[in-house]
Design a protein around this motif. Structure first.
Motif, PDB file in Angstrom:
ATOM      1  N   CYS A 197      -4.067   9.168   1.758  1.00 17.97           N
ATOM      2  CA  CYS A 197      -2.957  10.094   1.544  1.00 17.97           C
ATOM      3  C   CYS A 197      -1.748   9.626   2.347  1.00 17.97           C
ATOM      4  CB  CYS A 197      -3.328  11.501   2.007  1.00 17.97           C
ATOM      5  SG  CYS A 197      -4.836  12.132   1.264  1.00 17.97           S
ATOM      6  N   LEU A 198      -0.611   9.608   1.716  1.00 17.21           N
ATOM      7  CA  LEU A 198       0.631   9.246   2.384  1.00 17.21           C
ATOM      8  C   LEU A 198       1.083  10.400   3.263  1.00 17.21           C
ATOM      9  CD1 LEU A 198       2.691   6.859   2.245  1.00 17.21           C
ATOM     10  CD2 LEU A 198       3.929   8.191   0.563  1.00 17.21           C
ATOM     11  N   THR A 199       1.477  10.114   4.475  1.00 17.16           N
ATOM     12  CA  THR A 199       2.004  11.172   5.348  1.00 17.16           C
ATOM     13  C   THR A 199       3.497  11.335   5.066  1.00 17.16           C
ATOM     14  OG1 THR A 199       2.600   9.636   7.123  1.00 17.16           O
ATOM     15  CG2 THR A 199       0.355  10.576   7.182  1.00 17.16           C
ATOM     16  N   GLU A 200       4.053  12.382   5.583  1.00 17.47           N
ATOM     17  CA  GLU A 200       5.503  12.616   5.436  1.00 17.47           C
ATOM     18  C   GLU A 200       6.288  11.460   6.056  1.00 17.47           C
ATOM     19  OE1 GLU A 200       8.509  14.381   3.704  1.00 17.47           O
ATOM     20  OE2 GLU A 200       6.505  15.257   3.589  1.00 17.47           O
ATOM     21  N   LYS A 201       5.801  10.961   7.183  1.00 18.82           N
ATOM     22  CA  LYS A 201       6.439   9.810   7.851  1.00 18.82           C
ATOM     23  C   LYS A 201       6.416   8.574   6.944  1.00 18.82           C
ATOM     24  CE  LYS A 201       5.926   6.927  12.006  1.00 18.82           C
ATOM     25  NZ  LYS A 201       5.112   6.694  13.222  1.00 18.82           N
ATOM     26  N   VAL A 242       0.837  -1.202   0.000  1.00 21.68           N
ATOM     27  CA  VAL A 242       0.000   0.000   0.000  1.00 21.68           C
ATOM     28  C   VAL A 242       0.874   1.254   0.000  1.00 21.68           C
ATOM     29  CG1 VAL A 242      -1.623   1.386   1.371  1.00 21.68           C
ATOM     30  CG2 VAL A 242      -2.040  -1.062   1.046  1.00 21.68           C
ATOM     31  N   LEU A 243       1.848   1.294   0.908  1.00 24.65           N
ATOM     32  CA  LEU A 243       2.722   2.467   0.992  1.00 24.65           C
ATOM     33  C   LEU A 243       3.530   2.656  -0.291  1.00 24.65           C
ATOM     34  CD1 LEU A 243       4.037   2.150   4.671  1.00 24.65           C
ATOM     35  CD2 LEU A 243       2.238   3.670   3.807  1.00 24.65           C
ATOM     36  N   ALA A 244       4.101   1.566  -0.797  1.00 26.31           N
ATOM     37  CA  ALA A 244       4.908   1.653  -2.016  1.00 26.31           C
ATOM     38  C   ALA A 244       4.053   2.094  -3.206  1.00 26.31           C
ATOM     39  CB  ALA A 244       5.568   0.305  -2.298  1.00 26.31           C
ATOM     40  N   THR A 245       2.816   1.634  -3.271  1.00 23.03           N
ATOM     41  CA  THR A 245       1.917   2.037  -4.353  1.00 23.03           C
ATOM     42  C   THR A 245       1.625   3.530  -4.285  1.00 23.03           C
ATOM     43  OG1 THR A 245       0.939  -0.167  -4.456  1.00 23.03           O
ATOM     44  CG2 THR A 245      -0.367   1.635  -5.380  1.00 23.03           C
ATOM     45  N   LEU A 246       1.413   4.052  -3.094  1.00 25.77           N
ATOM     46  CA  LEU A 246       1.186   5.489  -2.942  1.00 25.77           C
ATOM     47  C   LEU A 246       2.423   6.287  -3.360  1.00 25.77           C
ATOM     48  CD1 LEU A 246      -0.760   5.460   0.436  1.00 25.77           C
ATOM     49  CD2 LEU A 246      -1.647   6.267  -1.776  1.00 25.77           C
ATOM     50  N   VAL A 247       3.604   5.805  -2.981  1.00 31.37           N
ATOM     51  CA  VAL A 247       4.837   6.519  -3.344  1.00 31.37           C
ATOM     52  C   VAL A 247       5.038   6.505  -4.854  1.00 31.37           C
ATOM     53  CG1 VAL A 247       7.355   6.538  -3.143  1.00 31.37           C
ATOM     54  CG2 VAL A 247       5.955   6.151  -1.106  1.00 31.37           C
ATOM     55  N   ARG A 248       4.894   5.351  -5.470  1.00 28.89           N
ATOM     56  CA  ARG A 248       5.170   5.283  -6.904  1.00 28.89           C
ATOM     57  C   ARG A 248       4.087   5.944  -7.750  1.00 28.89           C
ATOM     58  NH1 ARG A 248       3.744  -0.487  -6.241  1.00 28.89           N
ATOM     59  NH2 ARG A 248       1.986  -0.820  -7.631  1.00 28.89           N
ATOM     60  N   SER A 249       2.934   6.276  -7.130  1.00 27.08           N
ATOM     61  CA  SER A 249       1.904   7.020  -7.856  1.00 27.08           C
ATOM     62  C   SER A 249       2.331   8.473  -8.066  1.00 27.08           C
ATOM     63  CB  SER A 249       0.562   6.964  -7.114  1.00 27.08           C
ATOM     64  OG  SER A 249       0.585   7.768  -5.946  1.00 27.08           O
ATOM     65  N   GLY A 250       3.339   8.896  -7.316  1.00 23.49           N
ATOM     66  CA  GLY A 250       3.873  10.256  -7.460  1.00 23.49           C
ATOM     67  C   GLY A 250       3.068  11.286  -6.686  1.00 23.49           C
ATOM     68  N   LEU A 306       1.272   6.524   9.105  1.00 28.41           N
ATOM     69  CA  LEU A 306       1.929   6.432   7.794  1.00 28.41           C
ATOM     70  C   LEU A 306       1.028   6.889   6.652  1.00 28.41           C
ATOM     71  CD1 LEU A 306       3.647   2.997   8.442  1.00 28.41           C
ATOM     72  CD2 LEU A 306       4.713   5.265   8.537  1.00 28.41           C
ATOM     73  N   VAL A 307      -0.286   6.813   6.857  1.00 28.89           N
ATOM     74  CA  VAL A 307      -1.255   7.339   5.897  1.00 28.89           C
ATOM     75  C   VAL A 307      -2.355   8.037   6.681  1.00 28.89           C
ATOM     76  CG1 VAL A 307      -0.855   5.500   4.194  1.00 28.89           C
ATOM     77  CG2 VAL A 307      -2.768   5.288   5.802  1.00 28.89           C
ATOM     78  N   ILE A 319       9.314   4.726   3.243  1.00 33.81           N
ATOM     79  CA  ILE A 319       9.441   3.959   2.003  1.00 33.81           C
ATOM     80  C   ILE A 319      10.658   4.408   1.205  1.00 33.81           C
ATOM     81  CG2 ILE A 319       8.345   3.420  -0.215  1.00 33.81           C
ATOM     82  CD1 ILE A 319       7.248   1.911   2.273  1.00 33.81           C
ATOM     83  N   LYS A 320      10.871   5.686   1.071  1.00 36.88           N
ATOM     84  CA  LYS A 320      12.021   6.156   0.284  1.00 36.88           C
ATOM     85  C   LYS A 320      13.341   5.730   0.932  1.00 36.88           C
ATOM     86  CE  LYS A 320      10.193   9.542  -2.756  1.00 36.88           C
ATOM     87  NZ  LYS A 320      10.485  10.765  -3.474  1.00 36.88           N
ATOM     88  N   THR A 321      13.365   5.620   2.248  1.00 35.04           N
ATOM     89  CA  THR A 321      14.565   5.154   2.948  1.00 35.04           C
ATOM     90  C   THR A 321      14.761   3.655   2.748  1.00 35.04           C
ATOM     91  OG1 THR A 321      14.299   6.881   4.612  1.00 35.04           O
ATOM     92  CG2 THR A 321      15.668   5.014   5.227  1.00 35.04           C
ATOM     93  N   LYS A 322      13.665   2.910   2.685  1.00 35.70           N
ATOM     94  CA  LYS A 322      13.724   1.456   2.605  1.00 35.70           C
ATOM     95  C   LYS A 322      13.951   0.923   1.187  1.00 35.70           C
ATOM     96  CE  LYS A 322      13.398  -2.762   3.985  1.00 35.70           C
ATOM     97  NZ  LYS A 322      14.573  -3.376   4.544  1.00 35.70           N
ATOM     98  N   ILE A 323      13.577   1.657   0.164  1.00 36.10           N
ATOM     99  CA  ILE A 323      13.624   1.153  -1.211  1.00 36.10           C
ATOM    100  C   ILE A 323      15.008   0.638  -1.628  1.00 36.10           C
ATOM    101  CG2 ILE A 323      13.457   1.914  -3.633  1.00 36.10           C
ATOM    102  CD1 ILE A 323      10.816   0.932  -2.392  1.00 36.10           C
ATOM    103  N   PRO A 324      16.111   1.307  -1.315  1.00 31.52           N
ATOM    104  CA  PRO A 324      17.405   0.729  -1.726  1.00 31.52           C
ATOM    105  C   PRO A 324      17.648  -0.680  -1.159  1.00 31.52           C
ATOM    106  CG  PRO A 324      17.684   3.026  -1.124  1.00 31.52           C
ATOM    107  CD  PRO A 324      16.279   2.638  -0.729  1.00 31.52           C
TER     108      PRO A 324
END
Length: 191
Positions: A139-143, A82-90, A123-124, A148-153
């Motif tokens: 809606c994705l929160t800043e947290k 869910v979180l990754a989908t929200l992030v990649r939606s831009g 988180l949302v 997710i952006k920290t975990k993706i690598p």
């Protein structure tokens, strides 16, 4: 009465087949068992082997690679999805529950429970829909974005580790074949 020798070999007719065949995968072992039990179908078992291997590969990848990766940040697979989908939606990192359901691989009922848990964790959040006062968006929160952006690598590295038994060319070939299989199966079920 003498004890059996520890060097005795187990009978070849045991449930799991010949002990020398323990290195074969489960799907192949099942095929051999079915061939023996129902020899009339011995030439029709290839789909069973293929689907068995797909299922086992999915289970192994989830259990041994992806689930531990999500657990490192306190999430389960569906919550991460869910979180990754929200992030990649831009930006603005908002989707309706229906859009989330269609983009992820989970049921609509499962979506509500996951969003509830993610909302409790901060988180949302549920936000008003910009065009429909009766509807909400997730809606994705800043947290959540930072997590997710920290975990993706690490997540990408885990995925590489999961499939590094295949060459780059083999990975592309398998991916293409699976895409074709999924498309074909979906087309057949569409009336």
């Amino acid at each position: 009465m003498s004890k059996p020798s520890s060097r005795q070999t187990p009978p070849k007719d045991n449930l799991f087949g010949d002990p020398e065949d323990l290195l074969i995968d489960r799907a192949e072992r099942a095929r051999r068992q079915w061939q023996k039990e129902m020899p009339d179908y011995k030439d029709q078992l290839s789909p069973m082997v293929l689907l068995g291997r797909l299922n086992e590969a999915s289970q192994v990848m989830s259990r041994d690679y992806l689930a531990p990766s999500y657990a490192d940040i306190g999430l389960k697979t569906g919550e991460f999805d869910v979180l990754a989908t929200l992030v990649r939606s831009g930006p603005p990192y908002k989707l309706t529950p229906t859009e989330l359901y269609r983009t992820t691989m989970m049921s609509s009922g499962g979506m509500t429970a996951r969003v509830d848990k993610l909302e409790k964790a901060g988180l949302v959040e549920r936000c008003p829909h910009p065009e429909d006062r009766r509807a909400l968006t997730v809606c994705l929160t800043e947290k959540g974005l930072k997590l997710i952006k920290t975990k993706i690598p690490d997540y990408i590295a885990t995925q590489h580790a999961a499939i590094d038994g295949l060459s780059g060319e083999e990975q592309q070939q398998l991916s293409g074949l699976l895409e074709k299989l999924i498309r074909s199966a979906n087309e057949k079920k569409t009336p």
